[in-house]
Design an enzyme around this catalytic site. Sequence first.
Site, short mmCIF file in Angstrom:
data_model
loop_
_atom_site.label_atom_id
_atom_site.label_comp_id
_atom_site.label_asym_id
_atom_site.label_seq_id
_atom_site.Cartn_x
_atom_site.Cartn_y
_atom_site.Cartn_z
N LYS A 49 0.84 -1.21 0.00
CA LYS A 49 0.00 0.00 0.00
C LYS A 49 0.87 1.26 0.00
O LYS A 49 2.07 1.19 0.26
CB LYS A 49 -0.90 0.01 1.25
C1 LIG Z 1 -9.99 -1.75 -0.84
C2 LIG Z 1 -9.40 -2.69 0.18
N1 LIG Z 1 -10.08 -2.95 1.31
C3 LIG Z 1 -9.59 -3.76 2.25
C4 LIG Z 1 -8.37 -4.37 2.11
C5 LIG Z 1 -7.92 -5.34 3.15
O1 LIG Z 1 -6.73 -4.97 3.77
P1 LIG Z 1 -5.76 -6.11 4.38
O2 LIG Z 1 -5.08 -6.78 3.25
O3 LIG Z 1 -4.80 -5.31 5.23
O4 LIG Z 1 -6.61 -7.01 5.20
C6 LIG Z 1 -7.60 -4.10 0.95
C7 LIG Z 1 -6.26 -4.64 0.72
O5 LIG Z 1 -5.82 -5.68 0.78
C8 LIG Z 1 -8.14 -3.26 -0.04
O6 LIG Z 1 -7.45 -3.01 -1.16
#
Ligand SMILES: Cc1ncc(COP(=O)(O)O)c(C=O)c1O
Length: 368
Positions: free
Chosen positions: A190
């Site tokens: 990210k």
């Molecule tokens: C739009 C979006 N929401 C939620 C997430 C979930 O985040 P994580 O991977 O840290 O659980 C992500 C990324 O992976 C995402 O791109």
Amino acid sequence: MMLKYFDLQRYTAQHREQLQAAVSRVVDSGWYLLGNEVKAFENAYAQYIGTAHCVACGNGLDALSLIFKAYMERGLLHPGDEVLVPANTYIASIISITSSGLMPVLVEPHLDTFQIDAQQMVKHVGPRTKALLIVHLYGKCAFTNELLSLCSEHELLVIEDNAQAHGCLWNDKRTGSVGHAAAHSFYPGKNLGALGDAGGVTTNDEVLVGIIRAIANYGSNKKYVFQYVGQNSRMDEVQAAVLSEKLKWLDQDNQRRTAIAQHYVEGISNENITLPTRDYLVNNVFHIFPVLCAQREKLQQELHQRGIETIIHYPIPPHKQQCYSHWAQLSLPITERIHNEELSLPLNPTMTDDEVQLVISQVSDIKL
Ligand SMILES: Cc1ncc(COP(=O)(O)O)c(C=O)c1O
């Protein structure tokens, strides 16, 4: 030589000394969870986003789920309530709704911004609609004045999925501070990424923060007393120390991303490829630079042969996934078109000017 989509090894090497110092500080401290590093990051990130509070947690999906569960414990959401959400989001946004016992209602996006379409959204508002999960997809702010006034007219809770848009500005505020609560993912790739999993919630709502902290701690605010059926979702001290360092470079990284996006828009010319629109280019931290192409697979292969790695965000939309097979018959033509045609070009702060030029010349040169 292959130009990687995002060379994290290169990024980390550019900041090796500061990151190693941050990690060593935690290693030497003997304190690895629920300590001062997490507190310091929570304070710094809340201040950066412009909210009164930040609660650090395990990952972005947990951050989203914790918000929904806390609103349910508080009695502002109930099982079966409907949550509007863009149909073209990453699956985690949808999972957070269904795993909390709520009902996602999929809304088509605008093709020119890839963000939820207010006119489509309002068609889905009914008596059980209680919230909007707005997703700032690809790093582009999804708010519009129209959308926010519709939300207040219908008294919807506005929850932001800011996983892809750290640092994005809208009317002098940062995304993550505009809605009632916001979830952030610090997945390594990210714009602000940890060296592992991490996430956080930002909000001005102190009551919500108390419930979220308890749920993330097995449901407890007091040792051995459990008020909620909770979970364990903590950011560890190493990730907090790393994120506090990386937060210092976020604006500079986002500026570099913006400059590269500008070069792409001005430099790429190929009649078979649709570049992002002017509307897409404002209020954007360019987590992803999406182009549309009817022959997307061929374009991807050609670029691969020319030494450029690209990624598709995302090849299969949530309503066509096996885990949500009851949605298989839904017709969402704009979402489906995006999922069929989208290709993300490499765009990240480690890229040199020569690499940016290479992408421009190769993408422009390909005949499909
Ligand atoms: C739009 C979006 N929401 C939620 C997430 C979930 O985040 P994580 O991977 O840290 O659980 C992500 C990324 O992976 C995402 O791109």
